[in-house]
Design a protein around this motif. Structure first.
Motif, PDB file in Angstrom:
ATOM      1  N   ALA A 154       0.839  -1.205   0.000  1.00 34.56           N
ATOM      2  CA  ALA A 154       0.000   0.000   0.000  1.00 34.56           C
ATOM      3  C   ALA A 154       0.871   1.250   0.000  1.00 34.56           C
ATOM      4  O   ALA A 154       2.034   1.213   0.396  1.00 34.56           O
ATOM      5  N   ASP A 155       0.269   2.328  -0.472  1.00 34.67           N
ATOM      6  CA  ASP A 155       0.861   3.654  -0.324  1.00 34.67           C
ATOM      7  C   ASP A 155      -0.078   4.396   0.628  1.00 34.67           C
ATOM      8  O   ASP A 155      -1.096   4.933   0.234  1.00 34.67           O
ATOM      9  N   VAL A 156       0.284   4.353   1.907  1.00 35.75           N
ATOM     10  CA  VAL A 156      -0.574   4.941   2.933  1.00 35.75           C
ATOM     11  C   VAL A 156      -0.406   6.456   2.915  1.00 35.75           C
ATOM     12  O   VAL A 156       0.703   6.967   2.722  1.00 35.75           O
ATOM     13  N   LEU A 157      -1.492   7.175   3.103  1.00 37.96           N
ATOM     14  CA  LEU A 157      -1.409   8.627   3.222  1.00 37.96           C
ATOM     15  C   LEU A 157      -1.645   9.004   4.677  1.00 37.96           C
ATOM     16  O   LEU A 157      -2.710   8.742   5.226  1.00 37.96           O
ATOM     17  N   TRP A 158      -0.631   9.570   5.262  1.00 42.56           N
ATOM     18  CA  TRP A 158      -0.752  10.002   6.670  1.00 42.56           C
ATOM     19  C   TRP A 158      -0.928  11.517   6.675  1.00 42.56           C
ATOM     20  O   TRP A 158      -0.119  12.253   6.111  1.00 42.56           O
ATOM     21  N   VAL A 207     -10.551  -3.499   9.143  1.00 44.62           N
ATOM     22  CA  VAL A 207      -9.573  -3.740   8.084  1.00 44.62           C
ATOM     23  C   VAL A 207      -8.811  -2.425   7.893  1.00 44.62           C
ATOM     24  O   VAL A 207      -9.424  -1.373   7.717  1.00 44.62           O
ATOM     25  N   PRO A 208      -7.491  -2.464   7.953  1.00 45.77           N
ATOM     26  CA  PRO A 208      -6.765  -1.196   7.811  1.00 45.77           C
ATOM     27  C   PRO A 208      -6.937  -0.599   6.416  1.00 45.77           C
ATOM     28  O   PRO A 208      -7.099  -1.334   5.444  1.00 45.77           O
ATOM     29  N   THR A 209      -6.895   0.700   6.354  1.00 42.42           N
ATOM     30  CA  THR A 209      -7.039   1.362   5.054  1.00 42.42           C
ATOM     31  C   THR A 209      -5.790   2.220   4.804  1.00 42.42           C
ATOM     32  O   THR A 209      -4.898   2.290   5.643  1.00 42.42           O
ATOM     33  N   THR A 210      -5.774   2.883   3.644  1.00 43.57           N
ATOM     34  CA  THR A 210      -4.608   3.706   3.305  1.00 43.57           C
ATOM     35  C   THR A 210      -4.753   5.142   3.802  1.00 43.57           C
ATOM     36  O   THR A 210      -3.896   5.976   3.557  1.00 43.57           O
ATOM     37  N   GLU A 212      -6.306  10.025  14.440  1.00 42.66           N
ATOM     38  CA  GLU A 212      -5.948   8.677  14.866  1.00 42.66           C
ATOM     39  C   GLU A 212      -4.431   8.523  15.110  1.00 42.66           C
ATOM     40  O   GLU A 212      -4.025   7.852  16.058  1.00 42.66           O
ATOM     41  N   CYS A 213      -3.625   9.151  14.270  1.00 38.14           N
ATOM     42  CA  CYS A 213      -2.174   8.871  14.321  1.00 38.14           C
ATOM     43  C   CYS A 213      -1.329  10.054  14.779  1.00 38.14           C
ATOM     44  O   CYS A 213      -0.101   9.931  14.829  1.00 38.14           O
ATOM     45  N   GLY A 214      -1.945  11.166  15.060  1.00 43.01           N
ATOM     46  CA  GLY A 214      -1.169  12.338  15.462  1.00 43.01           C
ATOM     47  C   GLY A 214      -0.664  13.096  14.246  1.00 43.01           C
ATOM     48  O   GLY A 214      -0.817  12.641  13.111  1.00 43.01           O
ATOM     49  N   HIS A 215      -0.089  14.291  14.515  1.00 44.50           N
ATOM     50  CA  HIS A 215       0.423  15.107  13.418  1.00 44.50           C
ATOM     51  C   HIS A 215       1.802  15.631  13.800  1.00 44.50           C
ATOM     52  O   HIS A 215       2.306  15.342  14.896  1.00 44.50           O
ATOM     53  N   ASN A 216       2.403  16.408  12.896  1.00 42.55           N
ATOM     54  CA  ASN A 216       3.759  16.913  13.131  1.00 42.55           C
ATOM     55  C   ASN A 216       3.880  17.671  14.449  1.00 42.55           C
ATOM     56  O   ASN A 216       4.844  17.502  15.190  1.00 42.55           O
ATOM     57  N   ASP A 256       1.996  12.928   4.265  1.00 45.49           N
ATOM     58  CA  ASP A 256       3.213  12.200   3.891  1.00 45.49           C
ATOM     59  C   ASP A 256       2.750  10.858   3.333  1.00 45.49           C
ATOM     60  O   ASP A 256       1.636  10.404   3.643  1.00 45.49           O
ATOM     61  N   HIS A 257       3.613  10.225   2.558  1.00 50.91           N
ATOM     62  CA  HIS A 257       3.337   8.854   2.117  1.00 50.91           C
ATOM     63  C   HIS A 257       4.028   7.888   3.077  1.00 50.91           C
ATOM     64  O   HIS A 257       5.081   8.206   3.634  1.00 50.91           O
ATOM     65  N   ILE A 258       3.443   6.720   3.216  1.00 49.28           N
ATOM     66  CA  ILE A 258       4.169   5.626   3.881  1.00 49.28           C
ATOM     67  C   ILE A 258       4.048   4.422   2.939  1.00 49.28           C
ATOM     68  O   ILE A 258       2.964   3.851   2.785  1.00 49.28           O
ATOM     69  N   LEU A 259       5.153   4.110   2.270  1.00 51.00           N
ATOM     70  CA  LEU A 259       5.127   2.966   1.346  1.00 51.00           C
ATOM     71  C   LEU A 259       5.283   1.687   2.159  1.00 51.00           C
ATOM     72  O   LEU A 259       6.140   1.604   3.041  1.00 51.00           O
ATOM     73  N   VAL A 260       4.446   0.704   1.835  1.00 49.59           N
ATOM     74  CA  VAL A 260       4.485  -0.554   2.581  1.00 49.59           C
ATOM     75  C   VAL A 260       4.779  -1.705   1.611  1.00 49.59           C
ATOM     76  O   VAL A 260       4.064  -1.876   0.613  1.00 49.59           O
ATOM     77  N   TYR A 261       5.833  -2.443   1.897  1.00 54.53           N
ATOM     78  CA  TYR A 261       6.183  -3.635   1.107  1.00 54.53           C
ATOM     79  C   TYR A 261       6.353  -4.813   2.053  1.00 54.53           C
ATOM     80  O   TYR A 261       6.938  -4.663   3.127  1.00 54.53           O
TER      81      TYR A 261
END
Ligand SMILES: C[S@@+](CC[C@H](N)C(=O)[O-])C[C@H]1O[C@@H](n2cnc3c(N)ncnc32)[C@H](O)[C@@H]1O
Length: 549
Positions: free
Chosen positions: A112-116, A250-253, A259-263, A134-139
């Motif tokens: 996935a290419d997650v967008l945070w 189910v996790p999404t992108t 949910e995850c906080g910011h800078n 930001d992107h978070i690339l997941v492999y």
């Protein structure tokens, strides 16, 4: 690390320099020589890097990619087959990084290419379209990786604010966005059970359910008519207990800052723990917690080789404190110098508050982990105290075993990469060795320094492919140590004594499969000659006796 952790790491998170003008990406102009060295050291072919140079013309992208490439190859080697890597990046290198990761991990392993959502407001002075993410690339390493479902957030749980004898539920819309013309069969009247009134939907928004399904809903008690039961708008009762996967998601992108906080949250976290403006771009703990929860299990190893302020370590310790897990972290941070002018606060913090001579980012990483660990322990102690003072809710019920009173392991070891003084001399080609080298080697061999013992023992662990956390047991001080089923002999001792000791260990049920001898510190030739025979006598085959150093 490659030996000891090959195929052992479950999750890697990296937040590399983004290669923007503002970040502190060092070695910017010095890639080629450095990268060839790194590749050679790791045993990768020089041709590998040509792939990158061939397809990317732009100097800066190509340089950055050459910097990332060997690191990603190594990351892949370290991952378990069911492992996964998450990589933070912004638009500047996202596209290039995606292609590079396709090359390294294989397109089929792109997850996935997650967008945070890293910001909650646009910069007012932005000239075009202000990025908020930001992107978070997941492999994944292979298709053996299985993602964990996300746990429900507090906000999502708050929606379940109503309850009846069948459990907690949230009222959901009974109407849909179709008109009576579009869905004539959904335009019918419903009888209000408590007032007897016939209720019609609007012609522009008809019922969501067919007459048949509505009857079923009534029979199953799934229609809600408000708190007092006499409302005029029905709602569907969505019981929490009926949620799929027990309510896990189910996790999404799409990862929001709620949910995850910011800078800013991340800045505040390091400011609270260390000092103001200590680190330019830390990540929020909640973001790392989400990644680790999603990608790994409670006893897995997480690696972050661009550690920065050490957020990953704090996230791992906090998760363990929350659920009693035994996750471990490995963080890598170069001793990058802190600019006394551009990073005033950070420089002052390291030199004054910590009293270090050299101000490097590594000092910040280590201090963050120490302070975070101490804070987590204090928080746990406070919780435990509060729990102990709480009267038992119901007589005869044992306290909740999941209550967060279990101690959490906040310890960590710091290793520094240094040139091995013994190995340095021995590795020199003979024709280049000077008399001074020979004398230095002799001095090292004849006078092993006790202070050097930890270095020697940990290097032996690595050469035996054992993790750095392997307990080291002293069998004969300064001479013989046990790591797992490997006996580490660092100094010569009478062979009779060694034989007796190994027999005693055997008698105590302690398995010794390998004998490893650290050659540079063995000053006694007879020991070297005799140990092979001794090993054979004790039943060690040739391949179980190893010379290192
Ligand atoms: C964006 S920061 C990581 C921040 C971290 N995720 C956090 O939450 O604090 C990037 C890190 O890469 C490191 N770095 C920069 N150039 C590097 C290089 N050439 N080799 C290795 N690390 C480098 C920096 O020291 C910095 O710690």
């Amino acid at each position: 690390m490659r030996h000891s952790y090959f195929g052992k790491v479950k999750l890697i998170y990296i937040d590399p320099p983004y290669n923007t003008q503002s970040d502190a990406f060092i070695y910017r102009d010095d890639f080629s020589a450095k990268q060839s060295e790194v590749l050679a050291q790791l045993g990768y072919a020089k041709e590998n890097i040509d792939y990158i140079k061939n397809i990317y013309g732009a100097r800066t992208h190509s340089g950055w990619l050459s910097f990332m490439y060997p690191r990603l190859l190594l990351a892949k080697d370290l991952l378990r087959d069911d492992g996964v890597i998450f990589i933070s990046i912004d638009d500047n290198e996202q596209a290039q990084l995606k292609l590079l990761c396709d090359e390294v991990f294989g397109q089929e392993n792109f997850v996935a290419d997650v967008l945070w959502q890293k910001k909650y407001a646009a910069a007012n002075d932005h000239k075009t379209i202000a990025p908020l993410h930001d992107h978070i690339l997941v492999y994944r390493k292979t298709d053996e990786w299985i993602r964990n479902l996300s746990i429900r957030t507090e906000a999502q749980d708050k929606q379940y604010r109503l309850a009846d004898e069948n459990g907690v539920f949230r009222p959901d819309n009974y109407l849909c966005n179709k008109s009576a013309e579009e869905r004539p069969s959904l335009y019918y009247s419903i009888t209000q059970p408590n007032t007897g009134e016939e209720i019609w939907p609007k012609r522009t928004a008809v019922w969501r359910y067919s007459q048949e399904t509505h009857k079923k809903n009534v029979a199953e008690g799934l229609v809600y008519w408000g708190k007092d039961g006499i409302g005029r708008v029905p709602a569907f009762k969505r019981y929490k207990s009926r949620l799929k996967n027990g309510g896990s998601l189910v996790p999404t992108t799409w990862w929001t800052f709620e949910e995850c906080g910011h800078n800013d949250e991340a800045q505040k976290e390091t400011a609270d723990l260390l000092a103001q403006k200590i680190f330019s771009t830390p990540k929020p703990i909640r973001l790392l917690q989400k990644i680790i929860r999603l990608g790994a299990c409670k006893d897995d190893i997480t690696l972050d080789f661009f550690a920065g302020s050490g957020t990953t370590a704090e996230a791992v310790m906090r998760l363990n404190a929350e659920d009693g897990g035994t996750r471990q972290f490995i963080l890598v941070q170069i001793p990058q110098p802190i600019d006394p002018k551009k990073q005033k606060e950070a420089h002052h913090f390291v030199t004054h508050t910590l009293g270090k001579k050299e101000a490097t980012i590594f000092e910040i990483t280590a201090e963050r982990i120490r302070r975070a660990g101490a804070k987590i322990e204090t928080e746990l102690a406070t919780k435990a105290q509060a729990a102990a003072q709480q009267p038992a809710q119901l007589e005869g019920f044992a306290p909740d075993p999941a209550s967060p009173v279990a101690p959490v392991d906040t310890g960590f070891r710091v290793f520094e990469l240094v040139d091995d003084p013994d190995a340095l001399i021995l590795q020199k080609p003979l024709q280049q060795a000077t008399q001074a080298d020979v004398l230095a080697l002799q001095a090292a061999i004849t006078s092993p320094q006790p202070t050097q013992l930890p270095r020697v023992l940990y290097n032996l662990l690595l050469s035996e492919s054992l993790p750095l956390t392997t307990p080291l047991r002293t069998v004969i001080d300064q001479h013989l140590y046990l790591a797992g089923d490997v006996a580490l002999i660092v100094k010569a001792l009478p062979l009779v004594e060694l034989t007796d000791t190994l027999r005693t260990l055997h008698g105590q049920g302690i398995t010794v499969t390998y004998l490893t001898v650290y050659a540079p510190w063995i000053e006694d030739d007879n020991f070297m000659l005799g140990i092979k025979t001794m090993a054979e006598t004790l039943g060690f085959s040739d391949d179980k006796l190893r010379l290192r150093g």
